[in-house]
Write an enzyme that holds these catalytic residues in place. Structure first.
Site, PDB file in Angstrom:
ATOM      1  N   ASP A 237      -4.798   6.359  -4.300  1.00 33.66           N
ATOM      2  CA  ASP A 237      -4.474   7.738  -4.677  1.00 33.66           C
ATOM      3  C   ASP A 237      -4.499   7.947  -6.185  1.00 33.66           C
ATOM      4  OD1 ASP A 237      -4.237   8.638  -2.195  1.00 33.66           O
ATOM      5  OD2 ASP A 237      -2.124   9.139  -2.248  1.00 33.66           O
TER       6      ASP A 237
ATOM      7  N   ASP B  24       0.871  -1.164   0.000  1.00 32.03           N
ATOM      8  CA  ASP B  24       0.000   0.000   0.000  1.00 32.03           C
ATOM      9  C   ASP B  24       0.920   1.229   0.000  1.00 32.03           C
ATOM     10  OD1 ASP B  24      -2.277   1.615   0.452  1.00 32.03           O
ATOM     11  OD2 ASP B  24      -1.851   1.638   2.594  1.00 32.03           O
TER      12      ASP B  24
END
Length: 1200
Positions: A691, A415
């Site tokens: 993101d 991540d």
């Protein structure tokens, strides 16, 4: 009567009709009061009590249940069958020989599991018996937690934990809110706000609460901590008023009340139906590659065992075809034996041979491996280098079954936020209508350096723009869920509000929100508090502005935005919305979109996290319509989330863009160094993040995932809009394959400038299209394959805009690809759990996004940088140790049982045992078990510092290289050779019948004892030769186990044991040792057994050393100080033709042109000075037959 029919109807609909007709809800009567007559039927449902049960067994079912679980293991079941065969038929060995070891294994495991369960019982009792306060008849009474029932009204004071899942009725605060920390549930220490039901929040005494007349309808229990759907019907003058209940009203068991004096709440889920208990479910069992290899080897040995027994059975009947041999004069058969059918006799003999040879299957190996994994896991937990002082946390091992898998990782999925970065947000700038504001640009009236190009607040153009700028600042001060804490000590993120008044802090479950509110404070707008549903702001003129908070449209990961509806003091209504640019821009109808978009893209490329802010003025009519939509959706019991999402979608439209913000999330310490080390170790690193592409790409460059010369390939929505997905995939495929000449990325180390490095960026939407099964287009069936081919040829892959489930899909896709690589997933938040559970090894990071990732992981570490040591050092050691353990166990059991097989040829296949019963039983339990267990716990074939400094050594053990079939065959052949030497060596030495000084002849037990003595010494010396890391413990255990064998043999043969019905071993060992030739034969046979392995090792090391062996030799040369000199790469194997022992299999490790790099220290080892760089590393694929070092861990054990 009507009541009866309605009850009957409910029961029939619930239990008899299909599942689809069963409304999945329950009705709860607050305080167990019946609803007013005529409103609804009173059906008292039965719910479980509040007892928590985390234990597996009870006193009564422990033995049967535990036995059932243990005998489900193939090895245990096999030995049980052998033991029963020994009891039923006349077998050559005593049932004790397999019964005792089996009993030992089963008992040890049962004691361990029983103790663990007893601890769980203790913990359960402590929880179930703790006192809780309940309102009954207008008074607060104490009762034990386990006696709590659904519908009870519970009184909870500050800092107490909630005893079950509760709906909040009222609190000590006037606004009906309370603050809660859910650290024990998801690890989030931030204060979360929960709300009491609006109509009951004024009831603040026991009597008032007891007078409430209401029912709650809600869904049946389900494990999602963040989801709850229900409604409360409050009876005022017999007229029910319905109010929605959501997760903001639900207090979960295990959470703690904070910053609130007391609350009253009603129990709705108790005991094993609470959300916390429903989350207890154990994860699916993961199995390591080593365990799979072990099982494959066991099958081979089982086949060997059956073939041995078959050969002996057939040869026995061939031998007995001669009548003189069938019934010799000293061994006549009984009448019953003569009359038995030959098939029955043959089958009985076959079983007897199976029993005789069954020790080749090592039951004690399972126990040793379990102990090795369990004890070995403590080395990770005790490692001080993996202790984080800032968090005060150590590494945690949740699953010790996968220790060795840490040494086999090929793909790392990580991540970004909170894993690669700190998740510690800092407000950098905001942009309003294209004008940029930087909070630190003005400090004490002086313009800071680098601020010249920015538009300052003081120079904001025009009065109209000034008004929009202030509206932007107000929007950020109002559109959030931040709380203000009035004390010094808080568990969340702490920042003072007023200079000089450091008693107030902002707390939020999202670090971004705190950063934005603090940024606004530095720009002149301070958020003060939320009081009586009014938000207060201190503006630049030090005036307090009050806004009434009407609605909060909460953030969710699908919408990627949140909104608030507020009413200003002058009566105007506004909807303020903030969210990701991709979710705001399509909803905007006016504003300076192009300027803001340009700034957002600029900031994203810089690696900043961007948010856009927009607003919409509402007329009173529009607001009424909004309220109507929201209340309809919130009161729904079915599909509430879907209906709310639709309502939000309709409300958050026609927005006017105000501006955007930029927040920085810094890289974690040593994140770049860790990623570079993983690359050098031959691992592919993928970043999977939610993101936006530009922000994630900037982080990837900063963390050295992408290097400056990396050629970026894009597989994004933007590109697939211009070309079809089919064309884009084939273009990318041609690009990478043309560059690499059809060879996969594994041919290169990824550090060379002579080859283009490829990095792939893919977004969630395109991934969905690639993964979609059965496209119409005939060419598109193989999209997945083409995508995988492109990924294989890229040194790094970035997946952005990923939903949590897509993260797991990516991991699953790679796991299922034809190479079946070992995958590792690492993350810190709840959105990473699916990926962590899917990967072979899941690692949680103890970050700020809660502990869900840690709870669901196999291992947990404080920071990303600790991954380097966990894989390159601990993983490497664990794999080396357990591979030796497995191979050694099989080897020592072949050595043990093959002489028994050969012996049958010299005893007329009469199933006569070669060894005494005591030796058969104790060989694996006592004489040879401790040295290998200790070896598998503390062996270090290479110094720890060297492993950290030279990550390429990790490639030496890649792809389960030490447990491949050639290695296994080598160990088995070595075992057979040693067995032949021991048996025939002793046999030919025994040929001289007058073997002792007094002319006495040796018997068969002396012969067997001689072979057994040579055997024990040989296998122990073999392990000693394989040990590289000697400590006093090794010496004590290895030589101690040999001394124990000698002492035991002297005692066993030196005393007449009254409980034995035979005394065949009496004085045998002493008589053997009293013979000079016996001593000589022991020394000669041990030497002859060990010699070939020693010679092979010396030759291989001299002629074709691996990198590992070169470094071992150099380390010995420099007395363990090698790690102080930096150019370890100069020791790497030279790329000569024929240098690769593994032949063609070595292609993937072929060297590639290196980059020239200045060496920081003097090269110490001039012999190997030709290759001074990591990228030249070519790990040689070793034929197992040449594994001579501590690489090869254990082999089989006897039927312990």
């Amino acid at each position: 009567m009507g009541m009866d029919f309605s009850t009957l109807r409910t029961l029939i609909s619930r239990y008899c009709v299909g599942e689809e007709n069963w409304v999945d809800s329950r009705t709860i009567y607050i305080g167990h009061k019946e609803p007013p007559s005529g409103t609804e039927a009173f059906i008292q449902q039965r719910f479980p009590d509040n007892r928590i049960v985390s234990s597996k067994y009870t006193f009564w079912n422990f033995i049967p249940k535990n036995m059932f679980e243990q005998f489900r293991r193939v090895a245990n079941f096999y030995f049980l069958i052998i033991f029963l065969v020994q009891l039923i038929i006349d077998t050559p060995t005593s049932p004790i020989t397999s019964g005792l070891p089996l009993f030992f294994v089963i008992t040890v495991t049962a004691i361990k599991q029983g103790y663990e369960d007893w601890l769980r019982h203790k913990a359960d009792n402590a929880v179930n018996e703790c006192p809780v306060h309940v309102v009954q008849h207008g008074k607060v009474v104490r009762k034990q937690s386990r006696k709590l029932r659904v519908g009870d009204v519970v009184f909870v004071k500050e800092d107490e934990s909630f005893p079950c899942d509760l709906i909040l009725i009222s609190t000590s605060r006037d606004d009906g809110t309370c603050y809660v920390t859910t650290a024990s549930l998801d690890g989030e220490s931030s204060h979360k706000t929960y709300y009491a039901v609006q109509d009951t929040k004024a009831y603040s005494t026991e009597k008032e609460v007891d007078s409430i007349h209401a029912t709650i309808e809600c869904e049946q229990p389900q494990p999602d901590l963040y989801k709850f759907v229900g409604r409360i019907n409050i009876y005022m003058d017999n007229e029910p008023v319905a109010r929605p209940l959501g997760s903001e009203n639900l207090l979960l068991r295990g959470a703690t009340l904070k910053n609130t004096e007391f609350i009253y709440a009603v129990a709705i889920y108790t005991g094993m139906e609470t959300k916390m208990a429903l989350n207890y479910q154990s994860k699916s069992q993961k199995r390591s590659a080593v365990e799979k290899s072990m099982n494959a080897y066991l099958v081979v040995y089982l086949c060997i065992l059956i073939s041995k027994a078959l050969i002996n059975t057939v040869l026995k009947y061939v031998w007995q075809s001669d009548p003189n041999r069938d019934e010799p004069w000293y061994n006549h058969r009984t009448e019953t034996e003569r009359q038995r059918h030959i098939v029955i006799r043959a089958f009985t003999d076959f079983l007897a041979f199976m029993v005789l040879f069954n020790y080749i299957i090592p039951v004690s190996m399972y126990v040793t491996v379990e102990m090795q994994k369990f004890l070995g896991s403590y080395f990770i937990m005790w490692d001080d280098e993996m202790f984080d002082e800032e968090l005060g946390e150590r590494a945690v091992v949740n699953t010790s079954d996968l220790n060795e898998e840490l040494g086999q990782v090929e793909y790392v999925f990580t991540d970004k936020t909170g894993t690669l970065t700190e998740n510690n947000m800092e407000f950098i700038e905001c942009c309003v209508d294209g004008h940029v504001y930087v909070p630190h640009a003005i400090c004490n009236g002086q313009v800071m350096p680098g601020a010249g190009s920015m538009d300052m607040i003081d120079t904001s153009p025009g009065p109209g723009a000034r008004e929009r700028e202030e509206l932007f600042f107000r929007a950020l001060c109002l559109c959030h869920t931040v709380q203000v804490k009035e004390e010094e000590t808080v568990d969340g993120i702490k920042q003072g509000i007023h200079q000089g008044k450091s008693t107030s802090f902002y707390i939020s479950s999202s670090p971004d929100e705190v950063a934005l509110v603090e940024g606004m404070k530095r720009l002149g707008f301070t958020y003060l508090r939320l009081k009586d549903s009014h938000m207060e702001i201190l503006n630049r003129e030090d005036e307090i502005e009050r806004f009434e908070l009407l609605e909060v449209l909460t953030f969710d990961s699908v919408r990627r935005r949140m909104s608030v509806i507020v009413r200003s003091s002058s009566g105007e209504l506004y909807l303020f919305c903030k969210g990701a640019d991709s979710s705001i821009f399509p909803r905007v109808i006016s504003g300076k979109v192009d300027q803001v978009r340009a700034r957002v893209e600029h900031n994203a490329v810089e690696g900043l996290r961007t948010l856009c802010v927009a607003y919409r003025p509402l007329s009173p009519e529009q607001y009424q319509e909004v309220c109507h939509r929201l209340s309809d959706a919130r009161l729904a019991l079915q599909d509430r989330d879907k209906r709310l999402a639709e309502a939000y979608d309709l409300i958050e439209t026609d927005l006017i863009l105000l501006g955007a913000t930029a927040v920085e999330d810094r890289l974690q310490e040593k994140a770049a160094d860790t990623i570079e080390s993983l690359h050098k170790a031959g691992m592919k690193v993928w970043v999977l993040t939610g993101d936006k592409m530009e922000t994630a790409a900037a982080t990837c460059y900063a963390s050295k995932l992408f290097r400056r010369n990396t050629q970026i390939l894009e597989l994004t929505t933007k590109r697939t809009e211009e070309q079809s997905l089919h064309d884009v995939l084939f273009d990318l495929s041609r690009t990478v394959l043309r560059q690499h000449g059809g060879m996969t990325r594994d041919n290169f180390s990824g550090l060379s400038n002579d080859y283009n490095d490829f990095g792939l960026i893919i977004d969630g939407a395109t991934l969905s299209a690639v993964m979609k099964p059965g496209q119409e287009d005939s060419n598109s069936g193989n999209y997945k394959e083409i995508f995988l081919e492109i990924c294989r040829n890229c040194s790094a892959v970035l997946c952005c805009r990923m939903a949590p489930l897509q993260k797991a899909q990516i991991v699953k896709l790679i796991k299922a690809s034809k190479e079946h690589p070992i995958t590792l997933a690492i993350g810190d938040g709840a959105n990473d759990v699916s990926m962590i559970l899917e990967a072979h090894v899941g690692i949680g990071i103890m970050g700020k996004e809660g502990r869900q990732a840690v709870r669901n992981s196999d291992y947990a570490i404080p920071k990303f940088k600790h991954l380097k040591k966990m894989l390159l050092v601990h993983g490497h050691y664990y794999y080396i140790r357990i591979s030796e353990l497995v191979q050694y166990f099989f080897y020592k059991n072949v050595c043990f049982i093959f002489p028994q097989f050969l012996y049958q040829f010299f005893c007329g296949f009469s199933q006569q045992p070669l060894y005494d019963t005591a030796y058969l039983t104790l060989y694996n339990i006592s004489f040879t078990s401790l040295p290998i267990l200790l070896y598998s716990l503390i062996e270090q074939h290479i110094n720890m510092d060297i492993l950290k400094k030279d990550p390429t050594l990790y490639r030496d053990i890649a792809k389960n290289s030490l447990l491949r079939w050639p290695t296994f065959i080598y160990w088995t052949v070595l075992g057979v050779y040693d067995a032949i030497v021991m048996f025939f060596g002793a046999y030919f030495l025994f040929d001289n019948t007058t073997f002792t000084s007094n002319g006495q002849m040796f018997g068969n037990w002396t012969f067997g004892t001689l072979v057994f003595t040579v055997l024990v010494f040989t296998v122990t010396f073999k392990l000693a030769l394989d040990t590289h890391y000697w400590t006093w413990i090794n010496h004590f255990v290895i030589w101690g186990s040999l001394i124990f064998f000698v002492v035991f043999s002297l005692l066993w043969g030196g005393i007449i044991w009254p409980f034995l019905n035979y005394q065949r071993m009496y004085y045998v060992f002493m008589q053997m040792l009293s013979s000079g030739p016996a001593w000589l034969s022991i020394i000669l046979l041990i030497t002859a057994s060990l010699l070939p392995d020693v010679v092979k090792k010396v030759l291989w090391r001299a002629l074709w050393p691996t990198t590992t062996e070169r470094i071992q030799n150099a380390d010995k040369l420099y007395k363990g100080q090698l790690s102080e000199f930096s150019p370890l790469t100069s020791l790497h194997a030279l790329p000569k033709a024929g240098n690769n022992r593994g032949g063609a299999g070595n292609q993937r490790n072929a060297p590639n042109p290196r980059r020239s790099e200045p060496l920081s220290k003097k090269i110490m080892f001039t012999r190997w000075q030709r290759l001074p760089d990591y990228s030249t590393f070519t790990p040689l694929l070793r034929i197992p037959s040449r594994q001579g070092h501590a690489y090869n861990e254990a082999g089989p054990e006897t039927s312990v």
